[in-house]
Design a protein around this motif. Structure first.
Motif, PDB file in Angstrom:
ATOM      1  N   ARG A   1       1.888   6.935  -6.786  1.00  0.00           N
ATOM      2  CA  ARG A   1       0.882   7.964  -7.069  1.00  0.00           C
ATOM      3  C   ARG A   1       1.414   9.353  -6.731  1.00  0.00           C
ATOM      4  O   ARG A   1       1.092  10.331  -7.407  1.00  0.00           O
ATOM      5  CB  ARG A   1      -0.399   7.671  -6.297  1.00  0.00           C
ATOM      6  CG  ARG A   1      -1.083   6.384  -6.724  1.00  0.00           C
ATOM      7  CD  ARG A   1      -2.483   6.290  -6.174  1.00  0.00           C
ATOM      8  NE  ARG A   1      -3.097   5.012  -6.508  1.00  0.00           N
ATOM      9  CZ  ARG A   1      -4.399   4.789  -6.500  1.00  0.00           C
ATOM     10  NH1 ARG A   1      -5.235   5.774  -6.196  1.00  0.00           N
ATOM     11  NH2 ARG A   1      -4.885   3.604  -6.796  1.00  0.00           N
TER      12      ARG A   1
ATOM     13  N   ASP B   1       2.469   1.749  -3.455  1.00  0.00           N
ATOM     14  CA  ASP B   1       1.513   2.270  -4.430  1.00  0.00           C
ATOM     15  C   ASP B   1       1.257   3.756  -4.191  1.00  0.00           C
ATOM     16  O   ASP B   1       1.153   4.540  -5.140  1.00  0.00           O
ATOM     17  CB  ASP B   1       0.199   1.494  -4.346  1.00  0.00           C
ATOM     18  CG  ASP B   1      -0.745   1.856  -5.485  1.00  0.00           C
ATOM     19  OD1 ASP B   1      -0.426   1.531  -6.640  1.00  0.00           O
ATOM     20  OD2 ASP B   1      -1.792   2.486  -5.220  1.00  0.00           O
TER      21      ASP B   1
ATOM     22  N   SER C   1      -5.554   2.374  -1.361  1.00  0.00           N
ATOM     23  CA  SER C   1      -4.940   1.405  -2.265  1.00  0.00           C
ATOM     24  C   SER C   1      -4.937   0.012  -1.645  1.00  0.00           C
ATOM     25  O   SER C   1      -5.220  -0.986  -2.316  1.00  0.00           O
ATOM     26  CB  SER C   1      -3.509   1.836  -2.591  1.00  0.00           C
ATOM     27  OG  SER C   1      -2.853   0.856  -3.359  1.00  0.00           O
TER      28      SER C   1
ATOM     29  N   ALA D   1       0.832  -1.206   0.000  1.00  0.00           N
ATOM     30  CA  ALA D   1       0.000   0.000   0.000  1.00  0.00           C
ATOM     31  C   ALA D   1       0.864   1.253   0.000  1.00  0.00           C
ATOM     32  O   ALA D   1       0.580   2.230  -0.709  1.00  0.00           O
ATOM     33  CB  ALA D   1      -0.928  -0.007   1.216  1.00  0.00           C
TER      34      ALA D   1
ATOM     35  N   ASP E   1      -8.373  -1.440  -1.676  1.00  0.00           N
ATOM     36  CA  ASP E   1      -8.661  -1.860  -3.045  1.00  0.00           C
ATOM     37  C   ASP E   1      -8.036  -3.221  -3.329  1.00  0.00           C
ATOM     38  O   ASP E   1      -8.673  -4.119  -3.890  1.00  0.00           O
ATOM     39  CB  ASP E   1      -8.120  -0.807  -4.012  1.00  0.00           C
ATOM     40  CG  ASP E   1      -8.551  -1.059  -5.454  1.00  0.00           C
ATOM     41  OD1 ASP E   1      -9.508  -1.833  -5.654  1.00  0.00           O
ATOM     42  OD2 ASP E   1      -7.935  -0.487  -6.365  1.00  0.00           O
TER      43      ASP E   1
ATOM     44  N   GLU F   1     -11.513   5.122  -8.444  1.00  0.00           N
ATOM     45  CA  GLU F   1     -10.225   5.711  -8.781  1.00  0.00           C
ATOM     46  C   GLU F   1      -9.953   6.913  -7.887  1.00  0.00           C
ATOM     47  O   GLU F   1     -10.874   7.553  -7.375  1.00  0.00           O
ATOM     48  CB  GLU F   1     -10.203   6.143 -10.248  1.00  0.00           C
ATOM     49  CG  GLU F   1     -10.259   4.986 -11.227  1.00  0.00           C
ATOM     50  CD  GLU F   1      -9.056   4.072 -11.102  1.00  0.00           C
ATOM     51  OE1 GLU F   1      -7.938   4.587 -10.886  1.00  0.00           O
ATOM     52  OE2 GLU F   1      -9.223   2.850 -11.203  1.00  0.00           O
ATOM     53  N   GLU F   2      -8.675   7.235  -7.750  1.00  0.00           N
ATOM     54  CA  GLU F   2      -8.273   8.321  -6.848  1.00  0.00           C
ATOM     55  C   GLU F   2      -8.959   9.639  -7.197  1.00  0.00           C
ATOM     56  O   GLU F   2      -9.388  10.383  -6.317  1.00  0.00           O
ATOM     57  CB  GLU F   2      -6.756   8.487  -6.918  1.00  0.00           C
ATOM     58  CG  GLU F   2      -6.205   9.562  -6.006  1.00  0.00           C
ATOM     59  CD  GLU F   2      -4.712   9.711  -6.179  1.00  0.00           C
ATOM     60  OE1 GLU F   2      -4.223  10.832  -5.985  1.00  0.00           O
ATOM     61  OE2 GLU F   2      -4.050   8.728  -6.521  1.00  0.00           O
TER      62      GLU F   2
END
Length: 201
Positions: free
Chosen positions: A42, A38, A67, A35, A70, A83-84
């Motif tokens: 981002r 990721d 994340s 996490a 998800d 989505e973000e």
């Protein structure tokens, strides 16, 4: 300092807080680390475009948590998180986390993470190696150099340590006074090696 250098520095500084918080949330080293990684990816995409967040640690925790959720949901074959850019309350949630980062709850996250990595069920070398990797974010190459061993050997050592923590069902709680004293030497050794690595680079 260049933009990318600033981002790298901000991520490194935020890592202990972010990893500690994500570990408390997911209670699994691999999930927390994935996490965080990721969230870092981002950040590398988002921060140059939108500017730095008010609090990088809070941003990484919030994005990393989403994340991780998800990823867990996908593994469970459930509906993925949005989505973000569809998460409308990112700024508000980030601000809320930022306000709480100075509290004892989040300071304890870092100590908890240190002492979990330095669990006495692990050999001393594995304790320090996994702490250097998870808490400090040193590369396998850097850790191997500190221990004067090859990269592949160190990679295996860290992998075994993480697997042993998972298999042993190590509680993700701050240890008591006696347990802390038993692990203090390993924590101190990790801090020394981090300082030594920073001094030599």
């Amino acid at each position: 300092m260049t933009e990318m250098a600033w981002i790298s520095s901000a991520i490194s500084a935020a890592r202990p807080q972010a990893m500690g918080a994500l570990l408390r949330y997911f209670r699994d080293l691999d999930t927390a680390e994935e996490a965080f990684q990721d969230a870092c990816l981002r950040a590398l995409k988002n921060w140059p475009q939108n500017g730095p967040p008010r609090d990088p640690a809070a941003w990484l925790i919030f994005v990393g948590r989403n994340s991780g959720i998800d990823a867990v949901r996908k593994r469970a074959k459930q509906a993925p998180m949005p989505e973000e850019d569809q998460v409308s309350d990112l700024e508000d949630a980030e601000s809320d986390i930022a306000e709480r980062l100075d509290g004892a709850h989040y300071r304890d996250d870092i100590l908890r993470l240190l002492f979990i990595c330095c669990h006495p069920d692990l050999p001393a070398t594995q304790q320090i190696a996994v702490a250097l990797r998870i808490v400090s974010g040193l590369t396998v190459k850097q850790i191997a150099r500190a221990f004067l061993v090859g990269e592949s050997a160190m990679e295996q050592r860290i992998t075994r340590a993480k697997a042993r923590i998972a298999d042993a069902g190590v509680p993700f709680e701050t240890p008591g006074a006696v347990e802390r004293s038993e692990r203090l030497a390993a924590v101190a050794a990790m801090v020394y090696l981090v300082f030594n690595e920073g001094y030599s680079t």
